[in-house]
Design a protein around this motif. Sequence first.
Motif, short mmCIF file in Angstrom:
data_model
loop_
_atom_site.label_atom_id
_atom_site.label_comp_id
_atom_site.label_asym_id
_atom_site.label_seq_id
_atom_site.Cartn_x
_atom_site.Cartn_y
_atom_site.Cartn_z
N LYS A 154 -4.17 10.06 -2.45
CA LYS A 154 -4.05 8.65 -2.05
C LYS A 154 -2.84 8.40 -1.16
O LYS A 154 -2.78 7.38 -0.47
CB LYS A 154 -3.97 7.76 -3.29
N ALA A 155 -1.86 9.29 -1.21
CA ALA A 155 -0.63 9.10 -0.44
C ALA A 155 -0.53 10.05 0.74
O ALA A 155 0.29 9.82 1.65
CB ALA A 155 0.59 9.30 -1.36
N ILE A 195 0.83 -1.22 0.00
CA ILE A 195 0.00 0.00 0.00
C ILE A 195 0.86 1.26 0.00
O ILE A 195 0.78 2.07 -0.93
CB ILE A 195 -0.97 0.02 1.20
N SER A 209 3.31 5.30 -7.39
CA SER A 209 2.30 5.73 -8.36
C SER A 209 2.23 7.25 -8.42
O SER A 209 2.12 7.83 -9.50
CB SER A 209 0.93 5.16 -7.98
N PHE A 210 2.30 7.87 -7.26
CA PHE A 210 2.29 9.33 -7.24
C PHE A 210 3.53 9.90 -7.92
O PHE A 210 3.45 10.92 -8.62
CB PHE A 210 2.19 9.85 -5.81
N SER A 229 1.90 3.31 -3.33
CA SER A 229 1.17 4.58 -3.46
C SER A 229 2.12 5.73 -3.76
O SER A 229 1.85 6.57 -4.63
CB SER A 229 0.39 4.88 -2.18
N TYR A 230 3.24 5.77 -3.06
CA TYR A 230 4.24 6.79 -3.33
C TYR A 230 4.81 6.62 -4.74
O TYR A 230 5.05 7.61 -5.45
CB TYR A 230 5.38 6.72 -2.31
N PHE A 252 -7.61 1.95 2.82
CA PHE A 252 -6.54 1.61 3.76
C PHE A 252 -7.10 0.88 4.98
O PHE A 252 -6.49 -0.08 5.48
CB PHE A 252 -5.78 2.86 4.19
N THR A 283 -11.57 11.22 -3.78
CA THR A 283 -10.37 10.37 -3.84
C THR A 283 -9.75 10.20 -2.47
O THR A 283 -9.34 9.09 -2.08
CB THR A 283 -9.35 10.98 -4.81
N ALA A 318 -9.45 6.68 -0.35
CA ALA A 318 -8.14 6.18 0.07
C ALA A 318 -8.14 5.78 1.54
O ALA A 318 -7.54 4.77 1.93
CB ALA A 318 -7.07 7.24 -0.18
N GLU A 324 -3.79 12.17 -7.47
CA GLU A 324 -3.02 11.01 -7.01
C GLU A 324 -2.42 11.26 -5.63
O GLU A 324 -2.27 10.32 -4.83
CB GLU A 324 -1.91 10.68 -8.01
N VAL A 367 -2.69 -1.78 -3.31
CA VAL A 367 -2.58 -0.90 -4.48
C VAL A 367 -2.21 -1.72 -5.71
O VAL A 367 -2.58 -1.37 -6.83
CB VAL A 367 -1.53 0.20 -4.21
#
Length: 381
Positions: free
Chosen positions: A99-100, A52, A59-60, A56-57, A281, A273, A277, A96, A287
């Motif tokens: 999400k992080a 996760i 993807s960002f 997530s980082y 979580f 979003t 998220a 995005e 993810v």
Amino acid sequence: MIRVSRLNAGMILIVGLVTYGCSGSGTDTPSPEPVDQGKDRKAILTHWADNIIIPSYSSFKLKLDALTAKSDAFAAKPETASLVELRKAWIEAYNEWQKAELFDVGPGAKRAIRSYYNIYPTHVQGILANIENPSSSLETTVSFDRQGFPALDYLINGVGTTDAAIVAFYTAPDAGAKRIAYIKRVTEHMQSLLTAVITDWNGAYHNEFITKTGTDIGSPMGELVNGYVLHYERYIRSGKFGIPSGAMLNGVVAADKVEAFYQKDISKRLAQTAHQAVEDFFNGKSVKTDAEGPSFKSYLNALGAKDSATGQSLSKIINAQFAASKAKIDALGPDLHQQVIENNQAMKDVYTVLQKAVRMLKVDMTSAMSITITYTDNDGD
């Protein structure tokens, strides 16, 4: 020979009796208790880190890289087409980031990345002052609201009423170059912070996070739970809804304090979003695969945590409240600024339903998990 044979027979008898006695006593030894996998905090922490948080980082990072590339393209050729592309990349990266943003633990908390990335409303006069002073620091607390996504919101959406006017702001003979340079300063600082956070997560901190399995103050789980609840309470409930609607300001409406103020039609999307998220979580949604894994939900279930009022599973009650909150958010218009102006009660209703979830997370969940809330808030919880 006869005497020797009798001796051997006696020894055999003694050995047999000893062997029988030992085997009989072994049957009385209780078997070890089976390990309850739902209470395996190392498994939970490992799932969070590997499936996760780090993904997530990552993807960002892809979205931030695209934003940086588009900002460089705009700097090289400031025109309407490159501005439109920059704006699209900014929207995607901003979404995005929602999400992080909730991972306020370890490297992210150490570097205050959330404060550098998303403090709004942005400080327009501070931004203009920084443009005029290229040596001004972006590493101070006073600079939080002069950078990040809200600052870019102003810089690519708010410096003019049309795209042509915005382009003119950056092509002005005397000041244009300094203004474009500030966009680059902001994106470079964002990149620097994120790179450091990802490096730490992929380095020594990863092992620290998954092996320190206590729930005491300062433990990874204790810090993450505090950051998670704080994020939901202060940055979703209050920041996105309570403050703009006036629910957190004694009824004083502040529509200008909505997120993405200069690109208002994405404010609801960002809130949706962020809320999704938090829900994902809680349920341990990977993810990578979208499958649920070890999580707050599975841990609460393993602990047998119940809602004190109804006797139902606490995780079930919390998920039901998430669903109720999502429904209220989904019913809003896309522009939360306009929503405040036209039907502010709907915004207040979202705040109210979110507040119910805050109590469940901040009081019921943390009590069941024996985790102490270490931050303070003035909402009466």
